[in-house]
Enzyme design. Structure first.
Site, PDB file in Angstrom:
ATOM      1  N   CYS A   1       0.863  -1.181   0.000  1.00 50.34           N
ATOM      2  CA  CYS A   1       0.000   0.000   0.000  1.00 50.34           C
ATOM      3  C   CYS A   1       0.899   1.230   0.000  1.00 50.34           C
ATOM      4  O   CYS A   1       1.646   1.467   0.957  1.00 50.34           O
ATOM      5  CB  CYS A   1      -0.902   0.000   1.240  1.00 50.34           C
ATOM      6  SG  CYS A   1      -1.884   1.500   1.386  1.00 50.34           S
TER       7      CYS A   1
ATOM      8  N   ASN B   1       0.173   4.750  -0.331  1.00 51.77           N
ATOM      9  CA  ASN B   1      -0.182   5.883   0.535  1.00 51.77           C
ATOM     10  C   ASN B   1       0.042   5.507   1.998  1.00 51.77           C
ATOM     11  O   ASN B   1       0.449   6.341   2.820  1.00 51.77           O
ATOM     12  CB  ASN B   1      -1.650   6.286   0.320  1.00 51.77           C
ATOM     13  CG  ASN B   1      -1.878   6.934  -1.035  1.00 51.77           C
ATOM     14  OD1 ASN B   1      -1.021   7.654  -1.534  1.00 51.77           O
ATOM     15  ND2 ASN B   1      -3.045   6.688  -1.638  1.00 51.77           N
TER      16      ASN B   1
ATOM     17  N   HIS C   1      -2.476  -4.801 -10.173  1.00 52.31           N
ATOM     18  CA  HIS C   1      -3.195  -3.675 -10.773  1.00 52.31           C
ATOM     19  C   HIS C   1      -3.546  -3.968 -12.226  1.00 52.31           C
ATOM     20  O   HIS C   1      -2.720  -4.520 -12.967  1.00 52.31           O
ATOM     21  CB  HIS C   1      -2.352  -2.395 -10.719  1.00 52.31           C
ATOM     22  CG  HIS C   1      -2.199  -1.886  -9.324  1.00 52.31           C
ATOM     23  ND1 HIS C   1      -3.085  -0.995  -8.764  1.00 52.31           N
ATOM     24  CD2 HIS C   1      -1.305  -2.193  -8.364  1.00 52.31           C
ATOM     25  CE1 HIS C   1      -2.724  -0.757  -7.507  1.00 52.31           C
ATOM     26  NE2 HIS C   1      -1.649  -1.474  -7.240  1.00 52.31           N
TER      27      HIS C   1
ATOM     28  N   ASN D   1      -6.758  -4.547  -8.256  1.00 54.51           N
ATOM     29  CA  ASN D   1      -7.125  -3.130  -8.143  1.00 54.51           C
ATOM     30  C   ASN D   1      -7.314  -2.607  -9.564  1.00 54.51           C
ATOM     31  O   ASN D   1      -6.433  -2.807 -10.421  1.00 54.51           O
ATOM     32  CB  ASN D   1      -5.991  -2.374  -7.453  1.00 54.51           C
ATOM     33  CG  ASN D   1      -5.745  -2.880  -6.043  1.00 54.51           C
ATOM     34  OD1 ASN D   1      -6.539  -2.640  -5.138  1.00 54.51           O
ATOM     35  ND2 ASN D   1      -4.650  -3.625  -5.838  1.00 54.51           N
TER      36      ASN D   1
ATOM     37  N   GLU E   1     -10.417   0.038  -5.667  1.00 49.44           N
ATOM     38  CA  GLU E   1      -9.453  -0.822  -4.974  1.00 49.44           C
ATOM     39  C   GLU E   1     -10.051  -2.158  -4.561  1.00 49.44           C
ATOM     40  O   GLU E   1     -11.180  -2.220  -4.034  1.00 49.44           O
ATOM     41  CB  GLU E   1      -8.934  -0.126  -3.711  1.00 49.44           C
ATOM     42  CG  GLU E   1      -7.954   0.982  -3.999  1.00 49.44           C
ATOM     43  CD  GLU E   1      -7.176   1.382  -2.750  1.00 49.44           C
ATOM     44  OE1 GLU E   1      -6.947   0.540  -1.859  1.00 49.44           O
ATOM     45  OE2 GLU E   1      -6.812   2.562  -2.672  1.00 49.44           O
TER      46      GLU E   1
ATOM     47  N   CYS F   1      -4.872   6.183  -4.618  1.00 45.56           N
ATOM     48  CA  CYS F   1      -4.207   4.886  -4.415  1.00 45.56           C
ATOM     49  C   CYS F   1      -2.748   5.050  -4.845  1.00 45.56           C
ATOM     50  O   CYS F   1      -2.477   5.343  -6.020  1.00 45.56           O
ATOM     51  CB  CYS F   1      -4.906   3.803  -5.233  1.00 45.56           C
ATOM     52  SG  CYS F   1      -4.113   2.189  -5.108  1.00 45.56           S
TER      53      CYS F   1
ATOM     54  N   GLY G   1      -1.579   2.304  -7.101  1.00 45.73           N
ATOM     55  CA  GLY G   1      -2.326   2.500  -8.353  1.00 45.73           C
ATOM     56  C   GLY G   1      -1.700   3.603  -9.188  1.00 45.73           C
ATOM     57  O   GLY G   1      -1.618   3.509 -10.426  1.00 45.73           O
TER      58      GLY G   1
END
Ligand SMILES: N[C@@H](CCC[C@H](N)C(=O)O)C(=O)O
Length: 269
Positions: free
Chosen positions: A68, A70, A154, A185, A203, A212, A215
């Site tokens: 992840c 962020n 992704h 995602n 997501e 994201c 992303g």
């Protein structure tokens, strides 16, 4: 905490032993019956001797995931605010290997997210061969996607207009598409010019979020591979912007953006 509107419950499991069940995570992530978040992050002691911390990530649906972006920036802000370290460059163990975040003098956080992976088995994605784009059948429409693993999976597609893109309808269909055995995602990007895109991401395990990080990395990488983007890429999402740099091949993707503490508290579960 929040990183351009992608919000997190961050728990110090470094100074105290914490084990949460999927039900408890779903309850904490619930915006009506809990605290509310897109992801819950656990800060733990590392199991890898080269790392300073272990970073575990759980989607709002209770499932543990590999990466992840962020959250990684918020992780750094958290360990500094809690005085768990004074280092500005830290090594963080994730379910998908090590990442290397740096707290910049201006308060922004840059994360070396590692090299993107494209081999279908590494996404994982069911395909006959490794290609730059694939046709995916979504609600009886053929959609052209690029698949990228930034540690997590992704599927990115280019759209004409980000505001009318079918994110809420196609997002869940792509997320649960049988060609993505671990779900995916789903990113929708509008190219503004070679150094600037608009992006929305549906997501896995959380629905559409305001931003994201992985992303944004995946979209920039996909656009560069297609020859439509050039590094650095400014990725504009509903919650704010990220700066993504990638020199191609096996070079790492560098993501820079803010990380903000919202409030601290206690909850009985
Ligand atoms: N919001 C994140 C990604 C969180 C995990 C993702 N939903 C997944 O299931 O892989 C980011 O900023 O990267």
């Amino acid at each position: 905490m929040q990183g351009i509107g992608n919000d997190f419950v961050v728990i110090d499991a470094y100074s105290q032993a914490i084990e949460l069940t999927s039900d408890q995570i779903r309850q904490l992530a619930d915006r009506h019956f809990g605290i509310g978040c897109d992801q819950l992050l656990l800060v733990e002691k590392p199991t890898n001797p080269s790392a300073d911390f272990r970073y575990r990530i759980f989607n709002a649906d209770g499932g543990e995931v590999e990466q992840c972006g962020n959250g990684a920036r918020c992780f750094v802000r958290f360990v500094h605010d809690k005085k768990l370290t004074t280092k500005t460059q830290i090594t963080v163990e994730t379910a998908n290997g090590l990442i290397y975040p740096t707290l910049e003098d201006n308060g922004l956080v840059t994360v070396n997210m590692g090299a993107p992976q494209f081999e279908p088995s590494q996404i994982p994605f069911i395909a006959d061969a490794n290609a730059i784009t694939y046709q995916l059948n979504v609600a009886d429409t053929e959609v052209e996607i690029s698949t990228v693993s930034m540690g997590n999976p992704h599927a990115v597609q280019i759209v004409e207009d980000i505001n009318t893109a079918p994110v809420s309808v196609h997002g869940p269909i792509i997320e649960n598409h049988p060609r993505f055995p671990q779900r995916v995602n789903a990113g929708f990007m509008q190219i503004i010019h070679p150094h600037e895109i608009r992006l929305r991401v549906f997501e896995r395990g959380a629905g559409e979020t305001l931003a994201c990080g992985t992303g944004a990395c995946a979209a920039a990488v996909a656009g560069i591979n297609l020859g439509k983007l050039q590094s650095p890429v400014k990725v504009m999402m509903r919650g704010g912007n990220l700066n993504i740099c990638w020199n191609g091949g096996n070079s790492p993707v560098m993501m820079t953006g803010p990380a903000v503490h919202v409030f601290s508290g206690e909850i009985t579960i």
